[in-house]
Structure formats: C-alpha cells, structure tokens
Design a protein around this motif. Sequence first.
Motif, PDB file in Angstrom:
ATOM      1  N   SER A  84       0.837  -1.203   0.000  1.00  0.00           N
ATOM      2  CA  SER A  84       0.000   0.000   0.000  1.00  0.00           C
ATOM      3  C   SER A  84       0.868   1.247   0.000  1.00  0.00           C
ATOM      4  CB  SER A  84      -0.935   0.013   1.223  1.00  0.00           C
ATOM      5  OG  SER A  84      -0.202  -0.156   2.433  1.00  0.00           O
ATOM      6  N   CYS A 124      -3.836  -1.255   3.296  1.00  0.00           N
ATOM      7  CA  CYS A 124      -4.460  -0.025   2.816  1.00  0.00           C
ATOM      8  C   CYS A 124      -4.130   1.132   3.750  1.00  0.00           C
ATOM      9  CB  CYS A 124      -5.973  -0.185   2.686  1.00  0.00           C
ATOM     10  SG  CYS A 124      -6.783  -1.007   4.095  1.00  0.00           S
ATOM     11  N   PHE A 165      -9.642  -2.923   2.302  1.00  0.00           N
ATOM     12  CA  PHE A 165      -9.932  -1.601   1.743  1.00  0.00           C
ATOM     13  C   PHE A 165     -10.725  -0.788   2.753  1.00  0.00           C
ATOM     14  CE2 PHE A 165      -9.115  -4.286  -1.849  1.00  0.00           C
ATOM     15  CZ  PHE A 165      -8.393  -3.472  -2.710  1.00  0.00           C
ATOM     16  N   SER A 205     -13.195  -3.285  -3.000  1.00  0.00           N
ATOM     17  CA  SER A 205     -13.230  -1.819  -3.021  1.00  0.00           C
ATOM     18  C   SER A 205     -14.415  -1.326  -2.204  1.00  0.00           C
ATOM     19  CB  SER A 205     -13.317  -1.278  -4.459  1.00  0.00           C
ATOM     20  OG  SER A 205     -14.424  -1.836  -5.135  1.00  0.00           O
TER      21      SER A 205
END
Length: 276
Positions: A84, A124, A165, A205
Amino acid sequence: MSDYIPLAWDLPWHLLVDILGRIPVESLARCSCVATSWREVTNQESSLKRKIDLERGERDLSGWDISTWRKLFHVRIFDSAIWSIADLGDNVAIGGELGHLQIWKKGVWELVGSLQGHRRDVNCLLPQPRNLLISGSSDETVRIWNLVDKACVRVIRGQKHGVLFMSVSDGLIFCGSDDDNIRSWELESGDHVQTFQGHTSCVTSVVVKEGRMFTGSEDKTIKIWDITKGESVRSFDCSQNLDEELWVNVVWVDDEKLVAVRGNGEIWEWDFSQGL
C-alpha cells in the motif's frame, strides 16, 4: 447498464484521468506508443506526468516521467513486498508485509520514520486531516497514527479477518474484509456501528458517498448499500466473460455515474441520471 468502454474517451476529463492514474505505468507507456489518443491525455495532464507507480507485491518503488517514459528513480523500500502507498505531500507512507509501515521523503527518498504496531501485512492507507493516517492490516486491526510524533493514537479491533480496503465518511470508517463483509466503526471511539453482509467473496473496493456505500468484490458483483438501514439496495452482476479468479473494483461515483474496472482491464459504466 452500458457495455464496457474500451478506451472511455467520452468520459469526463477528471474521471478519465483518475482511471488512467490507476493503470501501471508500463501499460500506459505501451499504449501511448501505438495510440496517439493515449499519448495526448498523458501529455496534457500534469498529474500523470510524474506518476509514482506501485506494483502490489513488489519490493521497489519507481517514479516515472510519463511524457518521456523516462524512469526518474528506483528505490528499494523493504526487503519484503509493498502492499500500500499514500501521498502525504512532501512525504509518502508505504505499507508492506509483516507490519512494515514507513514514511519516506520524496525526491531524496530518505526514511523519515517508522510506524510500529501492525503484526501482519499493511494492505491499505488513508491520509486524514490534522496530520493523521489510517492503516488497515491483515492482523485484523485498523490503526490511526499521528504523523507528527509517529505515534499510534487509536487501535480499532473487532474485524473477523484482515482489512483490505477502507473509506471514511462523516466520522465513520468503513472496512472491507476478506471475510466478505464490510464493517463500519466510529473514528473517535473505535466503537463498532454496523456490519454489511451480502457479498460472497473478498471485498475489493469500498466507496462511500452521500449516505450510500458502493462496494466491489471478488464475487464479481457491485453492490449499493443504504448506510442507515445497513441493507443492499442494488446489485450489479459483472461476471460476463470474466475469469473465475478476477475481480471488480468501484473506482468512481458521482451524482450520475458509477464506473468500475474489472480484473481483465475492462471499464464498465452505469448511468444514474434517471435514478437508481
């Protein structure tokens, strides 16, 4: 739903740039060599001229000048994989395997500091106002960091699987997980608010906008959720001609359109101008 858009030149400029900015720089370079339309877009948009390209799973970070396709730098960040990255202005936050989370100075690429606390992959990162950074990890936690003193100010526990996410809206953080669910948490207190159930594979997502949440998944569906009710109000099947191992990601939502990218490189668009 419209058919997928091979090049999507009829999309609004800001949306087209956002989509192209997510494509690996090597692919952009190859496309520009054979298509003048691709080259025109990348040359006109300054944000694409100096794009930091991150290949998930790689150990190195490279910077490119897309107008000339010249590599500007190539640095080894970790001895393990990078997972990330987040732009912090003058600095970059980079997360990797085994809980690695570091801040690097752009340009000179010097290590500014390490944020220690995660025990597994940092999947993330979300920069926030007031010098805060949110990180999600495979260790089933979300951490909020003060970037001034490099300290963890809050740990959110309670995820049943790794956090893949995240999206933040109105004081809540929404976390997509590889247990197929999305959970929302209070940022200030770390208290659990809701669990959104409906996907049948990893959530790839999460986008939250104006009281609705849009999620993509390895189950090849996109779902729209009513956040207040915690229910899915619409689902789109994106499995057509898509290999079993591929996924679908929501990349853009506004008042009229939803745009998603499938794992085979196709761009799909839905028109909401007449309502959901």
